[in-house]
Design an enzyme around this catalytic site. Structure first.
Site: not given
Length: 630
Positions: A2, A50, A53, A75-77, A100, A292, A365
């Site tokens: 977000c 928002r 997710i 903002n985040g997880e 969360d 890509i 990664g």
């Protein structure tokens, strides 16, 4: 994922202007196109965009706690939110949603500022507590998610997920920070906690900021986490390999929770391939992978990506772009808000654009090179360090200092003859030498580039001070660990994570980074340096662990990177554009530059006397910023 924004009155109960806050929030619409809302109270305004997710049907923001004491924008997880939720329920806290966000709110009510110690994930959030009359800002440990703030002369604190959010306020101070310009021409970005603007800041990774009503000035942010620098470690190579796979698999597993399509970037390099290999063993359905490539073999890794995709039977998506894909040049300045000189931002933007057609969440990664010593520069740094240890500083400083000064910069010569930077570094201590070796422009080059008046404005400031600030904390570590720590505090967050956040959020794509799970980082950073860089092979510990999972030619081939052919662009299709931008009126009138030196840099490059492409790109991006900042 977000975007958050807000205005907080430090010394007034007047409600912030809703028109201004709305404009601030609208500027980051791309970060959250699914929904947006506001909260206003005495002296406070919170805004949110928002990207849904988790708990798509619920968890609207700004969110109020069930006891009506506190509000949050986030903002985040938070990957351990379910365990935390149960723990907090056992302590008597109530939940009205299944996501969360409310977990953070209740963690604040239970633990106050120490709530961040209980969170595992990537986050930037603001909590307004009306009972305590305070605003609490927090950023995750590694800086995956950004958070900017600025205190205006009228006592208003602005904050937002991007610098452009703050710039929407009519009283935002646009004065540039002189030291940030010196930093930019060293690093190619403005390192934390500063921004390009004099009175604006980035909340540094692993820090919180607590503001209370009535504060006369900004308090100092508080650090709550750092990379560990003391440990005891005696694992064998076999034990290391087993631990790496177990811990990496767990870091990947907790990042697979989503109610939207999820996949992974797959470049064909070791790190993204490792993430895909772990994902494939953790889910029943094929992994969605996105790659890509370029139409030039020199820059194309798609064959290696296809090997991994075939091995794990992924649902593979691939796009090929032209090596002359420079249409994004004018967009980059708008995307990054301040000068930013990593040219791989172009292919990063393209892979995010392509990935968003297939998924809403992608695992990457990033972070493995810093953790396991994967960059070629670590090897060179250690070679130099052996010479530094062999000769005392009183001898090295005059001897190699003289050689570094008089030795020509031979870009056209074989690599073993290009020794100018090496000679300069051998005359310095460990931290100063590493700073010299990674700089886009060395100190002597910056001195020639800057105007006399601007050098006076700098008043002796040198970007080496950024490295000194961090290097002093870890001077007891070995030279490799010092370099890795410096990169984690500067390059990783200022360049790599900034690049991915802006490029992904421009397409409303969430990117998760398993290698930067803080528990994994705390363990992985303890690996011995000689295990990570073994017989000239970087990331040796990680590669050995991955041998049962990836082909040898993926693991042990030469690192390619995500490069674009700047040198050819600047001698070909972009030659005139480059000259026009670098010698433009806005560059001349800025007062920062010795324009004769810029002309010489252009001439030497275009006549192939020197490869000045990195420096010229850095100047081009600064010119683009000035055009928009004026």
């Amino acid at each position: 994922m977000c975007g958050i924004a807000g205005i907080y009155q430090l010394n007034s109960q007047q409600q912030p202007d809703s028109t201004i806050l709305s404009k601030m929030n609208d500027s980051q619409w791309h970060r959250g196109p699914d929904a947006g809302d506001y909260f206003y109270g005495p002296g406070i305004g919170l805004a949110h965009r928002r990207l849904s997710i988790i708990d798509i049907a619920g968890s609207p923001q700004p969110m109020q706690s069930t006891n009506q004491q506190a509000w949050i924008v986030f903002n985040g997880e938070i990957y351990n939110y379910r365990e935390l939720r149960q723990q907090l329920q056992e302590k008597g806290h109530q939940f009205a949603t299944a996501g969360d966000t409310e977990t953070i709110l209740n963690a604040w009510l239970e633990w106050g500022p120490d709530c961040v110690q209980h969170l595992r994930g990537m986050f930037a959030f603001a909590i307004w507590d009306k009972t305590q009359q305070c605003l609490f800002l927090a950023r995750d440990r590694l800086g995956v998610k950004p958070l900017f703030y600025s205190l205006l002369d009228n006592g208003q604190l602005l904050f937002g997920s991007e610098l452009k959010v703050l710039r929407q306020h009519p009283q935002f101070v646009h004065q540039l920070r002189d030291s940030a310009i010196e930093d930019y021409f060293s690093f190619g970005y403005v390192p934390e906690p500063h921004t390009i603007y004099q009175h604006s800041y980035k909340l540094a990774p692993g820090h919180t900021l607590l503001l209370r009503y009535g504060d006369k000035q900004l308090p100092e942010p508080r650090q709550y986490w750092d990379v560990p620098s003391h440990w005891q470690h005696s694992l064998t190579q076999q034990e290391l390999s087993e631990d790496i796979i177990r811990r990496l698999r767990e870091a990947v597993q907790i990042r697979l929770v989503a109610e939207v399509p999820l996949g992974a970037f797959l470049s064909g390099g070791v790190d993204s391939s490792a993430v895909v290999a772990m994902m494939a063993g953790l889910q029943d359905e094929p992994v969605n992978t996105c790659s890509i490539g370029f139409d030039s073999p020199e820059f194309n890794e798609t064959d290696f990506a296809r090997q991994v995709a075939a091995r794990y039977q992924t649902n593979h998506h691939e796009d090929i772009v032209s090596q002359n894909d420079f249409e994004l040049l004018d967009k980059l300045a708008d995307l990054y808000d301040e000068p930013y000189a990593d040219s791989s931002a172009i292919p990063t933007y393209r892979v995010c654009q392509m990935a968003r057609k297939h998924v809403t969440v992608a695992l990457s990664g990033d972070g493995a090179d810093e953790l396991f010593a994967g960059y070629r520069r670590y090897k060179l740094h250690l070679h130099e360090e052996r010479l530094r240890k062999a000769l005392p500083l009183w001898l090295r400083r005059p001897l190699f200092g003289f050689l570094g000064k008089v030795y020509p910069k031979l870009d056209w010569a074989p690599r073993f003859l290009r020794a100018k930077t090496t000679f300069q570094s051998l005359a310095l201590d460990t931290v100063a030498a590493y700073h010299n070796s990674i700089a886009i422009m060395r100190q002597d080059q910056r001195q020639r580039l800057f105007s006399t008046s601007f050098k006076q404005q700098l008043n002796g400031y040198n970007s080496l001070q950024v490295f000194r600030r961090y290097g002093d904390k870890v001077q007891h570590l070995d030279p490799m660990k010092i370099a890795q720590y410096l990169d984690m505090k500067t390059y990783l967050v200022g360049d790599i994570l900034t690049k991915v956040d802006r490029a992904s959020m421009a397409h409303s794509l969430e990117v998760r980074v398993p290698f930067l799970d803080h528990k994994f980082v705390e363990w992985a950073f303890t690996a011995q340096s000689d295990a990570n860089l073994h017989d000239g092979v970087g990331k040796y510990t990680l590669k050995r662990a991955l041998e049962p999972y990836l082909p040898a030619d993926v693991l042990y081939r030469k690192k390619m990177g995500f490069a674009v052919p700047l040198s050819e662009w600047f001698r070909g299709p972009l030659q005139q554009k480059l000259q026009d931008k670098l010698l433009s009126e806005v560059m001349q009138q800025s007062g920062y530059f010795n324009m004769a030196e810029i002309s010489q840099l252009l001439s030497d490059h275009q006549r192939a006397i020197k490869d000045n492409s990195a420096i010229l790109w850095t100047l081009l991006m600064f010119s683009a910023f000035l055009e928009r900042a004026g």
